[in-house]
Design a protein around this motif. Sequence first.
Motif, PDB file in Angstrom:
ATOM      1  N   SER A 122       0.839  -1.196   0.000  1.00 12.46           N
ATOM      2  CA  SER A 122       0.000   0.000   0.000  1.00 12.46           C
ATOM      3  C   SER A 122       0.876   1.249   0.000  1.00 12.46           C
ATOM      4  O   SER A 122       1.987   1.250   0.526  1.00 12.46           O
ATOM      5  CB  SER A 122      -0.912   0.009   1.235  1.00 12.46           C
ATOM      6  OG  SER A 122      -0.138   0.065   2.415  1.00 12.46           O
ATOM      7  N   THR A 182      -1.499   7.294  -0.015  1.00 10.75           N
ATOM      8  CA  THR A 182      -2.346   8.095  -0.893  1.00 10.75           C
ATOM      9  C   THR A 182      -3.213   9.000  -0.035  1.00 10.75           C
ATOM     10  O   THR A 182      -2.820   9.417   1.040  1.00 10.75           O
ATOM     11  CB  THR A 182      -3.215   7.167  -1.758  1.00 10.75           C
ATOM     12  OG1 THR A 182      -3.954   6.280  -0.892  1.00 10.75           O
ATOM     13  CG2 THR A 182      -2.347   6.324  -2.676  1.00 10.75           C
ATOM     14  N   HIS A 183      -4.408   9.306  -0.534  1.00 13.59           N
ATOM     15  CA  HIS A 183      -5.307  10.155   0.232  1.00 13.59           C
ATOM     16  C   HIS A 183      -5.699   9.459   1.526  1.00 13.59           C
ATOM     17  O   HIS A 183      -5.870   8.240   1.582  1.00 13.59           O
ATOM     18  CB  HIS A 183      -6.555  10.468  -0.590  1.00 13.59           C
ATOM     19  CG  HIS A 183      -6.244  11.231  -1.856  1.00 13.59           C
ATOM     20  ND1 HIS A 183      -5.803  12.532  -1.845  1.00 13.59           N
ATOM     21  CD2 HIS A 183      -6.289  10.846  -3.153  1.00 13.59           C
ATOM     22  CE1 HIS A 183      -5.602  12.933  -3.096  1.00 13.59           C
ATOM     23  NE2 HIS A 183      -5.878  11.930  -3.907  1.00 13.59           N
ATOM     24  N   ASP A 235      -8.545   7.015   1.564  1.00 12.34           N
ATOM     25  CA  ASP A 235      -8.347   5.693   0.977  1.00 12.34           C
ATOM     26  C   ASP A 235      -7.756   4.694   1.961  1.00 12.34           C
ATOM     27  O   ASP A 235      -7.791   3.487   1.719  1.00 12.34           O
ATOM     28  CB  ASP A 235      -7.427   5.790  -0.242  1.00 12.34           C
ATOM     29  CG  ASP A 235      -8.063   6.602  -1.366  1.00 12.34           C
ATOM     30  OD1 ASP A 235      -9.301   6.638  -1.416  1.00 12.34           O
ATOM     31  OD2 ASP A 235      -7.310   7.187  -2.162  1.00 12.34           O
ATOM     32  N   HIS A 236      -7.210   5.175   3.065  1.00 15.15           N
ATOM     33  CA  HIS A 236      -6.585   4.287   4.039  1.00 15.15           C
ATOM     34  C   HIS A 236      -7.601   3.323   4.638  1.00 15.15           C
ATOM     35  O   HIS A 236      -7.291   2.150   4.854  1.00 15.15           O
ATOM     36  CB  HIS A 236      -5.917   5.114   5.149  1.00 15.15           C
ATOM     37  CG  HIS A 236      -4.755   5.915   4.658  1.00 15.15           C
ATOM     38  ND1 HIS A 236      -4.286   7.039   5.312  1.00 15.15           N
ATOM     39  CD2 HIS A 236      -3.968   5.772   3.559  1.00 15.15           C
ATOM     40  CE1 HIS A 236      -3.262   7.539   4.656  1.00 15.15           C
ATOM     41  NE2 HIS A 236      -3.048   6.793   3.580  1.00 15.15           N
ATOM     42  N   THR A 249     -10.351   2.203   3.255  1.00 14.20           N
ATOM     43  CA  THR A 249     -10.713   1.202   2.249  1.00 14.20           C
ATOM     44  C   THR A 249      -9.641   0.128   2.138  1.00 14.20           C
ATOM     45  O   THR A 249      -9.946  -1.069   2.074  1.00 14.20           O
ATOM     46  CB  THR A 249     -10.908   1.875   0.881  1.00 14.20           C
ATOM     47  OG1 THR A 249     -11.935   2.870   0.991  1.00 14.20           O
ATOM     48  CG2 THR A 249     -11.314   0.849  -0.167  1.00 14.20           C
ATOM     49  N   GLN A 250      -8.377   0.538   2.108  1.00 15.08           N
ATOM     50  CA  GLN A 250      -7.287  -0.425   2.022  1.00 15.08           C
ATOM     51  C   GLN A 250      -7.214  -1.303   3.261  1.00 15.08           C
ATOM     52  O   GLN A 250      -6.955  -2.508   3.165  1.00 15.08           O
ATOM     53  CB  GLN A 250      -5.966   0.312   1.823  1.00 15.08           C
ATOM     54  CG  GLN A 250      -5.838   0.987   0.458  1.00 15.08           C
ATOM     55  CD  GLN A 250      -4.520   1.692   0.283  1.00 15.08           C
ATOM     56  OE1 GLN A 250      -3.815   1.969   1.254  1.00 15.08           O
ATOM     57  NE2 GLN A 250      -4.164   1.999  -0.954  1.00 15.08           N
TER      58      GLN A 250
END
Length: 206
Positions: free
Chosen positions: A109, A112-113, A116-117, A119-120
């Motif tokens: 990973s 990113t934004h 988005d953390h 979701t990951q």
Amino acid sequence: MHNSDKENQTNPPVSVDDAQNDGLSALWQAQPVTTINLSEVKASLSSERTKQRWYMLVDSLAFIPAIYLLVVTWEKFTFVAHAMFVFMLVTALPLLVYQLWLRRVAAFSKDTHTADHLTQLIKQIKNNVKIAVITKHSTWTAVLFGCAFLVERYFYGELTPEKVMKMAIVMTSMSVVMLVWYVWASKRQKRFERQLETLEKMAQQR
């Protein structure tokens, strides 16, 4: 007709269930909304990234001693034992690749934004549940393979009383270890499932 009778006809009484539903609805709306701590989510994903990378390294290196031992002792075993070993490797190798694939989400990973953390992290925890299931079921299959190897040694090997005793001790120890491992993997699966449920609720509030 009395006025009170007319009022009873025009205004039907409110049922007890409706009153309770209205009260529950008002109570629910009055509850404070849990805010998502994105900094904590980001830190959890970062920690998960480090752990998954270590897991991938350990899983990959664990195959080296097994293959080395198999090559060194190959001549000592029969064709039946060779077939069992090959079957074990052919089965275990795809499982290793699959587990590495499941670990990839957090392991690779990127920062990113912040949104988005979450979701990951949800994706990786879902994969962690699958890995725990694989680990749990690999315990009893390992015991089954050990029993099959003992049977093969009994019919095709040169067993002395000393060897039988050693193999019995090894098999008993292996069974105890696998039982503890099964309990640990089962608890780990349940913990990941609870964590996943919490994260999915957080995602719904986003």
